[in-house]
Design an enzyme around this catalytic site. Structure first.
Site, PDB file in Angstrom:
ATOM      1  N   LYS A  69     -49.151  21.956  25.273  1.00 50.04           N
ATOM      2  CA  LYS A  69     -49.075  23.392  24.977  1.00 50.04           C
ATOM      3  C   LYS A  69     -47.631  23.896  24.830  1.00 50.04           C
ATOM      4  CE  LYS A  69     -53.546  24.562  26.963  1.00 50.04           C
ATOM      5  NZ  LYS A  69     -54.315  25.386  27.892  1.00 50.04           N
ATOM      6  N   ASP A 108     -55.981  31.617  26.054  1.00 50.15           N
ATOM      7  CA  ASP A 108     -56.478  31.351  27.419  1.00 50.15           C
ATOM      8  C   ASP A 108     -56.693  32.653  28.194  1.00 50.15           C
ATOM      9  OD1 ASP A 108     -56.603  28.599  27.185  1.00 50.15           O
ATOM     10  OD2 ASP A 108     -54.599  28.265  27.998  1.00 50.15           O
ATOM     11  N   ALA A 133     -48.795  27.679  38.636  1.00 53.75           N
ATOM     12  CA  ALA A 133     -47.797  28.398  37.839  1.00 53.75           C
ATOM     13  C   ALA A 133     -47.486  27.605  36.571  1.00 53.75           C
ATOM     14  CB  ALA A 133     -46.539  28.617  38.663  1.00 53.75           C
ATOM     15  N   ARG A 157     -47.708  24.913  44.255  1.00 53.49           N
ATOM     16  CA  ARG A 157     -47.187  23.780  45.034  1.00 53.49           C
ATOM     17  C   ARG A 157     -45.663  23.847  45.042  1.00 53.49           C
ATOM     18  NH1 ARG A 157     -49.159  18.058  42.905  1.00 53.49           N
ATOM     19  NH2 ARG A 157     -47.952  18.777  41.123  1.00 53.49           N
TER      20      ARG A 157
HETATM   21  P1  NDP Z   1     -50.109  22.440  33.884  1.00 52.81           P
HETATM   22  O1  NDP Z   1     -49.896  20.970  33.923  1.00 52.81           O
HETATM   23  O2  NDP Z   1     -49.273  23.294  32.995  1.00 52.81           O
HETATM   24  O3  NDP Z   1     -49.921  23.036  35.387  1.00 52.81           O
HETATM   25  C1  NDP Z   1     -50.522  22.388  36.476  1.00 52.81           C
HETATM   26  C2  NDP Z   1     -50.413  23.275  37.709  1.00 52.81           C
HETATM   27  O4  NDP Z   1     -51.196  22.699  38.745  1.00 52.81           O
HETATM   28  C3  NDP Z   1     -49.005  23.420  38.255  1.00 52.81           C
HETATM   29  O5  NDP Z   1     -48.861  24.707  38.791  1.00 52.81           O
HETATM   30  C4  NDP Z   1     -48.978  22.348  39.368  1.00 52.81           C
HETATM   31  O6  NDP Z   1     -48.064  22.640  40.401  1.00 52.81           O
HETATM   32  C5  NDP Z   1     -50.385  22.471  39.895  1.00 52.81           C
HETATM   33  N1  NDP Z   1     -50.892  21.267  40.557  1.00 52.81           N
HETATM   34  C6  NDP Z   1     -51.115  20.057  40.006  1.00 52.81           C
HETATM   35  N2  NDP Z   1     -51.654  19.207  40.912  1.00 52.81           N
HETATM   36  C7  NDP Z   1     -51.772  19.917  42.067  1.00 52.81           C
HETATM   37  C8  NDP Z   1     -52.252  19.598  43.370  1.00 52.81           C
HETATM   38  N3  NDP Z   1     -52.713  18.382  43.655  1.00 52.81           N
HETATM   39  N4  NDP Z   1     -52.264  20.571  44.312  1.00 52.81           N
HETATM   40  C9  NDP Z   1     -51.793  21.808  44.025  1.00 52.81           C
HETATM   41  N5  NDP Z   1     -51.304  22.165  42.808  1.00 52.81           N
HETATM   42  C10 NDP Z   1     -51.292  21.226  41.849  1.00 52.81           C
HETATM   43  O7  NDP Z   1     -51.672  22.619  33.589  1.00 52.81           O
HETATM   44  P2  NDP Z   1     -52.396  23.892  32.945  1.00 52.81           P
HETATM   45  O8  NDP Z   1     -51.798  25.099  33.555  1.00 52.81           O
HETATM   46  O9  NDP Z   1     -52.413  23.787  31.478  1.00 52.81           O
HETATM   47  O10 NDP Z   1     -53.912  23.691  33.438  1.00 52.81           O
HETATM   48  C11 NDP Z   1     -54.277  23.945  34.780  1.00 52.81           C
HETATM   49  C12 NDP Z   1     -55.789  23.782  34.931  1.00 52.81           C
HETATM   50  O11 NDP Z   1     -56.480  24.781  34.192  1.00 52.81           O
HETATM   51  C13 NDP Z   1     -56.350  22.445  34.449  1.00 52.81           C
HETATM   52  O12 NDP Z   1     -57.371  22.054  35.347  1.00 52.81           O
HETATM   53  C14 NDP Z   1     -56.945  22.775  33.099  1.00 52.81           C
HETATM   54  O13 NDP Z   1     -57.992  21.901  32.752  1.00 52.81           O
HETATM   55  C15 NDP Z   1     -57.470  24.178  33.380  1.00 52.81           C
HETATM   56  N6  NDP Z   1     -57.616  24.992  32.160  1.00 52.81           N
HETATM   57  C16 NDP Z   1     -58.868  25.436  31.835  1.00 52.81           C
HETATM   58  C17 NDP Z   1     -59.051  26.220  30.724  1.00 52.81           C
HETATM   59  C18 NDP Z   1     -60.430  26.683  30.385  1.00 52.81           C
HETATM   60  O14 NDP Z   1     -60.631  27.194  29.279  1.00 52.81           O
HETATM   61  N7  NDP Z   1     -61.384  26.574  31.298  1.00 52.81           N
HETATM   62  C19 NDP Z   1     -57.933  26.606  29.834  1.00 52.81           C
HETATM   63  C20 NDP Z   1     -56.646  26.111  30.297  1.00 52.81           C
HETATM   64  C21 NDP Z   1     -56.514  25.317  31.410  1.00 52.81           C
HETATM   65  P3  NDP Z   1     -46.512  22.190  40.320  1.00 52.81           P
HETATM   66  O15 NDP Z   1     -45.811  23.225  39.481  1.00 52.81           O
HETATM   67  O16 NDP Z   1     -46.073  22.206  41.723  1.00 52.81           O
HETATM   68  O17 NDP Z   1     -46.488  20.816  39.695  1.00 52.81           O
END
Ligand code: NDP
Length: 287
Positions: A69, A108, A133, A157
């Site tokens: 993205k 989104d 975030a 996190r």
């Molecule tokens: P990103 O990779 O951009 O961000 C991931 C986020 O998750 C970061 O804030 C990261 O924290 C955090 N994270 C990852 N692993 C863990 C963990 N084990 N414990 C706590 N925090 C964690 O992903 P996206 O923002 O694009 O997507 C996030 C979720 O939303 C996904 O599950 C995706 O499938 C879902 N989604 C669903 C949509 C829908 O239409 N239903 C649309 C878009 C997304 P840190 O910054 O510390 O690494």
């Protein structure tokens, strides 16, 4: 007018799990618009080259999913207000001329807001906890704020990323003048925080079967716990919330609604989402 089907797709890595082809093909049948929509696996180091090839072959639009993205944002010169606010693009719109600049949008936020409305969830004056975030959290923060909740706490996190998100957001237009925005690291989550009305899990923790660690006091019987993830069974976060009396929802409806907005951007026609919601839900239950 050309009778050739118009060419669309979803690009990501991995991509085989994506339900977007089923959703868009159903929208196409429903609206009678001839189109093809395929899942495209881009190598991690060649997003732009894969998109260029797709355009050279006549492609008119792409949905973009993990992990591209941000690269999709960089690919575009022309970006919608929503994409600029999110700093991420999940919908690419191309003209017939493969040399013309691509337009990037982010659906989104509207997808989440339509799904919350579908479930009858009111946000005005409410207390919201946004977990994560990353790209998805960025995409929904603007629309959430515009719905005038009392406050939004972003917990991530990596606490610095959450703080940066709030700072970046503060640089834009300011509906948050009446909405208090705060940020913290999950590890420093305030233990005395009273229950929230809505907790949105926008982390990708559910994808690895994990649940962000939070004190039980953040939810009560009136709390809605919304996980953007979805699957054949409730996520760990949903189970955690349900076990404490909260109402738990998954992100399947958001997926369908963000897809409907992309379809509208490409075709100028808004598809009905009810049938697709039911079809996907049935498919998940049977798998
Ligand atoms: P990103 O990779 O951009 O961000 C991931 C986020 O998750 C970061 O804030 C990261 O924290 C955090 N994270 C990852 N692993 C863990 C963990 N084990 N414990 C706590 N925090 C964690 O992903 P996206 O923002 O694009 O997507 C996030 C979720 O939303 C996904 O599950 C995706 O499938 C879902 N989604 C669903 C949509 C829908 O239409 N239903 C649309 C878009 C997304 P840190 O910054 O510390 O690494």
């Amino acid at each position: 007018m050309s009778t050739h089907p118009k060419i669309y797709g979803v690009i990501g890595n991995p991509i085989s799990h994506s339900r977007s082809p089923l959703i868009h093909q159903t929208f196409a049948q429903q609206t009678g618009i001839p189109l093809t929509y395929s899942a495209i696996l881009a190598p991690l180091d060649s997003f732009a080259a894969t998109v260029d090839r797709f355009r050279a072959e006549g492609g008119l639009g792409l949905n973009v999913t993990v992990p591209f993205k941000h690269e999709a944002f960089a690919y575009c010169i022309d970006r919608s207000e929503r994409a600029l606010q999110a700093g991420a693009v999940n919908t690419l719109i191309f003209s017939q001329d493969p040399q013309a600049p691509a337009r990037g949008d982010n659906t989104d936020g509207v997808g989440l807001m339509r799904d919350l409305a579908y479930h009858g969830i009111e946000l005005t004056g409410k207390r919201i906890l946004l977990l994560g975030a990353g790209g998805a959290a960025r995409g929904v923060l603007g629309p959430l704020t515009a719905a005038h909740p009392a406050n939004i706490l972003v917990a991530n996190r990596n606490g610095e990323t959450a703080k940066q998100l709030i700072l970046d957001f503060g640089a834009g237009p300011k509906p948050q003048d009446i909405v208090t925005l705060c940020a913290c690291a999950l590890a420093d989550f305030p233990r005395d925080e009273v229950a929230f009305d809505l907790i949105i899990n926008a982390t990708s923790a559910s994808l690895s079967g994990e649940c962000p660690s939070l004190p039980d006091t953040v939810l009560q019987g009136h709390t809605i716990a919304y996980d953007m993830a979805y699957g054949t069974a409730p996520t760990v976060f949903m189970d955690w919330a349900s076990a404490r009396g909260a109402r738990a929802l998954d992100g399947l409806g958001m997926l369908v609604e963000q897809a409907a907005e992309s379809f509208y951007l490409w075709q100028g026609v808004y598809p009905q989402t009810e049938l697709v919601r039911a079809r996907l839900r049935a498919e998940l239950h049977s798998s």
